[in-house]
Design an enzyme around this catalytic site. Sequence first.
Site, short mmCIF file in Angstrom:
data_model
loop_
_atom_site.label_atom_id
_atom_site.label_comp_id
_atom_site.label_asym_id
_atom_site.label_seq_id
_atom_site.Cartn_x
_atom_site.Cartn_y
_atom_site.Cartn_z
N GLY A 60 51.90 -10.62 31.26
CA GLY A 60 52.55 -10.36 29.97
C GLY A 60 51.98 -9.04 29.49
CD GLU A 61 51.76 -4.87 27.37
OE1 GLU A 61 52.72 -5.07 28.14
OE2 GLU A 61 50.96 -3.92 27.53
CB CYS A 92 49.76 -9.25 36.03
SG CYS A 92 50.37 -7.57 35.96
NE ARG A 118 46.72 -2.54 29.46
CZ ARG A 118 47.20 -2.39 28.22
NH1 ARG A 118 46.52 -1.75 27.31
NH2 ARG A 118 48.37 -2.90 27.90
CB ILE A 147 55.86 -6.50 36.89
CG1 ILE A 147 56.76 -7.25 37.88
CG2 ILE A 147 56.66 -5.98 35.70
CD1 ILE A 147 57.32 -8.54 37.33
NE ARG A 148 55.38 -3.06 31.75
CZ ARG A 148 54.53 -3.50 30.84
NH1 ARG A 148 53.56 -2.75 30.41
NH2 ARG A 148 54.68 -4.70 30.35
CG HIS A 183 53.51 -11.25 38.11
ND1 HIS A 183 53.35 -11.79 36.86
CD2 HIS A 183 53.34 -9.91 37.96
CE1 HIS A 183 53.10 -10.84 35.99
NE2 HIS A 183 53.08 -9.69 36.64
CD GLU A 185 53.57 -15.34 37.64
OE1 GLU A 185 52.78 -15.27 38.59
OE2 GLU A 185 53.66 -14.45 36.77
#
Length: 209
Positions: A60-61, A92, A118, A147-148, A183, A185
């Site tokens: 997430g963030e 992540c 990051r 992802i990022r 990830h 998941e």
Amino acid sequence: MPREDGKIKMENKIKVGILSFQGSVEEHKKILNTFNDVEPIEVKTFSSLNKVDGIILPGGESTTISKLLKIFNLSVPLKERIKSGMPVWGTCAGLILLAKNIEKETPHLALMDISVKRNAYGTQINSFVTTKKIDEVSKEKIPLVFIRAPWIESVESKVKILLEINGHIVAAKQKNMLATSFHPELTDNNEFHKYFINMIREYKNKNFF
Ligand code: GLN
């Protein structure tokens, strides 16, 4: 212990928490539900944290999740449980939450002896999927979604490196703490979850006897 009808009693299931403020909660839940001896539990409160045998900190963030941890007074109790040996897996953003060092930023839970960068792979458009074999985790290659994503710049000697890609560390383990830049998941492969569930199983057995 399985019952005669093959079902596992609720109280005997392994209770795997997912920190559920933000991020890929449903996706982790879906994979955890593929194991019939596991009960996924969404963790947003102190009482739900107390019920779990291990916890996933999802992607997430990281800055948002960290703020919410503080607002909901979960930061300190979560840190204490992890320090007492409860297995944790940061995927992540979750990896960033666990790190003791984050490049140019203040750390959050600051538990794992890793230094993290990051958004190391760039922005959303630089997201990618690859497949790799991780010896510690499974016999077959597994799909990895970035992802990022952050990467781990360096680790201290207490940390075991599980996977490097092009010279960058993307999966590591330190005692009860597991961290992945990617990830699992977001794939239909449950090997990484199986590996984490086994970490929890070992922890539960050790505490029981
Ligand atoms: N870029 C996010 C962060 O720095 C992590 C991205 C993710 O979890 N997919 O928190």
